[in-house]
Design an enzyme around this catalytic site. Sequence first.
Site, PDB file in Angstrom:
ATOM      1  N   CYS A  35      -2.110   8.755   3.082  1.00 14.25           N
ATOM      2  CA  CYS A  35      -2.133   8.342   1.676  1.00 14.25           C
ATOM      3  C   CYS A  35      -3.494   8.577   1.049  1.00 14.25           C
ATOM      4  O   CYS A  35      -3.589   8.815  -0.149  1.00 14.25           O
ATOM      5  CB  CYS A  35      -1.743   6.868   1.560  1.00 14.25           C
ATOM      6  SG  CYS A  35      -0.035   6.511   2.008  1.00 14.25           S
TER       7      CYS A  35
ATOM      8  N   GLU B 115       0.884  -1.171   0.000  1.00 15.69           N
ATOM      9  CA  GLU B 115       0.000   0.000   0.000  1.00 15.69           C
ATOM     10  C   GLU B 115       0.913   1.209   0.000  1.00 15.69           C
ATOM     11  O   GLU B 115       1.557   1.503   0.991  1.00 15.69           O
ATOM     12  CB  GLU B 115      -0.928  -0.013   1.212  1.00 15.69           C
ATOM     13  CG  GLU B 115      -2.057   1.000   1.099  1.00 15.69           C
ATOM     14  CD  GLU B 115      -1.735   2.336   1.731  1.00 15.69           C
ATOM     15  OE1 GLU B 115      -1.365   3.264   0.961  1.00 15.69           O
ATOM     16  OE2 GLU B 115      -1.830   2.472   2.951  1.00 15.69           O
TER      17      GLU B 115
END
Length: 456
Positions: free
Chosen positions: A262, A228
């Site tokens: 993020c 990720e």
Amino acid sequence: MAIATTDPSTGETIRTFDPLTEDQLGMRIIASSHAFTHWRDTPMDRRAALFRDLAALLDEEAEELGRIATQEVGKTLASAVAEVHKCAKGCRYYADNAEAMLADQPHDVPGARVVTRYEPLGPVLAVMPWNFPYWQVFRFAAPALMAGNTGLLKHASNVPQCALAIEDAFVRAGFPEKVFQTLLVGSSEIERIIGDDRVRAVTLTGSEAAGRAVAAAAGKEIKTSVLELGGSDPFVVMPSADLDEAVRNAVASRTLNNGQSCINAKRFIVHTDIADEFTRRLGEAMAALTVGDPRDEDTDVGPLSSGDAVKTLDQQVRDTVAAGATLVTGGEPGGGPGFYYPPTVLADIPDGSPAHREELFGPVASVWRARDLDDAIRIANDSTFGLGGSVWTTDPDEQQRLVRGIETGMIYVNRMTESTPEVPFGGTKNSGYGRELAQFGPRTFVNAKTVWIEGG
């Protein structure tokens, strides 16, 4: 990078830690492998009971754990405490649901009994970032350990106290010895850990560069990996949207965790008919936020994680403005002490500028003007990243076209992107591969074994 706690609100180094020696690291990996041989056979209801006990401990100690995170990464105390409670929620979710998610899956084969069994792999290395020092770990650990794996945590070097507190919480909740361990080591040790035969898989949340390195190391060893990585999430606003709600969520998403997430909305793509009004409102709302000590309950935005983070973000903003962008508000870092950067809004983003091509990891919003729906989709997809995104429109046809057209792992309609145990999480393109959470969490680090019993 030293393994140390440095308070971002003051720049003061509070405590340093010695990394594990080579022998100490090796012993911890061996211990994790030994623990796996017993943990994998622990009944599922016993694992679930332990995670419920851990959840209760986290809820009880959320304030104390939150203060550690605030000291190490500068997130507001309220958000740090909420993060700990979220971890407790994740523990309970998998305690309640992992057994069903991992149940044998039957297949319809005449004359035979055929099932897929989900069996744990072994010790899993988790390379985790500092920005959500508890949740990033638990969103891996709860499903992976419920599946019967053991965990080895290589946390970011600036959150050693959070990393040790997590291991301590597992121990005090009653988990068997060495089922979950923290490894205080530098990033130079990651490839060697992945290369150890006893370590069976790796998951990383972090930068694109770190992801490439970990993926290469895991590929060399033919081991499962999940990545990720970064994101530059689009936030598309069409004329039919509730503009008040869109602006409120735009500010909340962009400044979540002081702008260091993020899945923060980063690129605001607004239909030309409402672009001026949206930009004005966004600039006013961002300028009105209170920047200050993250322990103060009146603070909206705390410091960035480090002095280097401020320098990087400031240079990205300056270079974008120099390329022709309009500075709507903000843009001048604080003079210290502490690592502060003001909520900032940029508009008229030039092609090729940092705000166009890079992830801006801090409270900086970049606004694009879209001619129509197709242009909005084009701008949204004009990025190497593809983690999440949100779209704001009440038109059902526009909603479906945006959902189909935008290239991301997650898309939210009239809601800001979030990470929650019930929903799969992960991206596409340079934002990584694999999925976490929901049913994907327990099934990621397992061997999906086909069992065929003839005449069964």
